[in-house]
Design a protein around this motif. Structure first.
Motif, PDB file in Angstrom:
ATOM      1  N   HIS A  49     -17.364 -21.165 -31.700  1.00 49.83           N
ATOM      2  CA  HIS A  49     -18.286 -22.058 -32.399  1.00 49.83           C
ATOM      3  C   HIS A  49     -19.367 -21.250 -33.126  1.00 49.83           C
ATOM      4  CE1 HIS A  49     -20.734 -25.431 -33.428  1.00 49.83           C
ATOM      5  NE2 HIS A  49     -21.747 -24.905 -32.794  1.00 49.83           N
ATOM      6  N   ASP A  70     -18.579 -20.187 -26.925  1.00 55.26           N
ATOM      7  CA  ASP A  70     -17.331 -20.949 -26.889  1.00 55.26           C
ATOM      8  C   ASP A  70     -17.653 -22.388 -26.508  1.00 55.26           C
ATOM      9  OD1 ASP A  70     -14.957 -22.178 -26.104  1.00 55.26           O
ATOM     10  OD2 ASP A  70     -14.150 -20.379 -25.189  1.00 55.26           O
ATOM     11  N   ASN A 111     -10.027 -22.335 -32.656  1.00 55.46           N
ATOM     12  CA  ASN A 111     -10.996 -23.403 -32.474  1.00 55.46           C
ATOM     13  C   ASN A 111     -11.910 -23.200 -31.272  1.00 55.46           C
ATOM     14  OD1 ASN A 111      -9.249 -23.949 -30.396  1.00 55.46           O
ATOM     15  ND2 ASN A 111      -8.852 -26.058 -30.990  1.00 55.46           N
ATOM     16  N   LEU A 112     -11.726 -22.133 -30.516  1.00 59.06           N
ATOM     17  CA  LEU A 112     -12.614 -21.875 -29.387  1.00 59.06           C
ATOM     18  C   LEU A 112     -13.975 -21.389 -29.839  1.00 59.06           C
ATOM     19  CD1 LEU A 112     -10.320 -20.089 -26.790  1.00 59.06           C
ATOM     20  CD2 LEU A 112     -10.965 -22.481 -26.897  1.00 59.06           C
ATOM     21  N   LYS A 137     -15.728 -25.131 -26.464  1.00 57.29           N
ATOM     22  CA  LYS A 137     -14.722 -25.837 -25.677  1.00 57.29           C
ATOM     23  C   LYS A 137     -14.875 -25.568 -24.183  1.00 57.29           C
ATOM     24  CE  LYS A 137      -9.748 -26.409 -25.188  1.00 57.29           C
ATOM     25  NZ  LYS A 137      -8.438 -25.926 -25.619  1.00 57.29           N
ATOM     26  N   ASN A 138     -15.104 -24.310 -23.824  1.00 59.35           N
ATOM     27  CA  ASN A 138     -15.158 -23.925 -22.405  1.00 59.35           C
ATOM     28  C   ASN A 138     -16.566 -23.660 -21.892  1.00 59.35           C
ATOM     29  OD1 ASN A 138     -12.271 -23.893 -22.117  1.00 59.35           O
ATOM     30  ND2 ASN A 138     -12.303 -22.052 -23.383  1.00 59.35           N
TER      31      ASN A 138
END
Length: 154
Positions: A121, A141, A118-119, A143-144
């Protein structure tokens, strides 16, 4: 009168040359030294990466005269820049995926960075030449707020 016209022509020539030099500098700025992570990332990805992105990794190892080598850039993007890069990513035709990028990397690649599906995209992956060990990879990414660029040419 002739002297005044000659001075005006000379001044016009100098101003024109100055404007041409400024234009050339503006056009080729990304290619000029120093070679920074931000400049290389913009050149490779064609994405609008700002200079305020924090550089986590910038590692280049190229063989002289042969062109073989590797490049890895990891940038922490600001929230605003991430949104801008994400829009540009989709506009440039990057593939959008929720799957892990690991399946696209060649065997033997250090895959631990991409262990969580899920990291990832947005990404684009294309082979360079016809050797499966050669690749260009751009990962965004969500999330980060990371932008990861990797290139390998063997």
């Amino acid at each position: 009168m002739k002297l005044l016209m000659a001075k005006m022509a000379f001044t016009g020539f100098i101003v024109s040359m100055f404007l041409v030099l400024v234009g050339l500098y503006w056009k080729y700025y990304e290619s000029l030294p120093p070679r920074t992570a931000h400049k290389v990332a913009r050149a490779v990805s064609d994405l609008p990466i700002t200079n305020d992105a924090e550089v986590e990794t910038f590692d280049e190892q190229w063989m002289p005269f042969l062109g073989d080598g590797t490049l890895q850039i990891v940038l922490h993007l600001t929230e605003e820049n991430f949104k801008e890069v994400e829009k540009a990513c989709l506009k440039e035709g990057y593939n959008k995926s929720g799957r892990s990028i690991r399946s696209y990397l060649p065997l033997g690649h250090n895959r631990h960075r991409y262990s969580t599906a899920n990291l990832v995209h947005c990404f684009v992956q294309k082979e360079i030449l016809e050797d499966p060990g050669n690749y260009e990879l751009v990962v965004l990414d969500r999330k980060n707020h990371l932008l990861v660029i990797e290139i390998s040419v063997t």
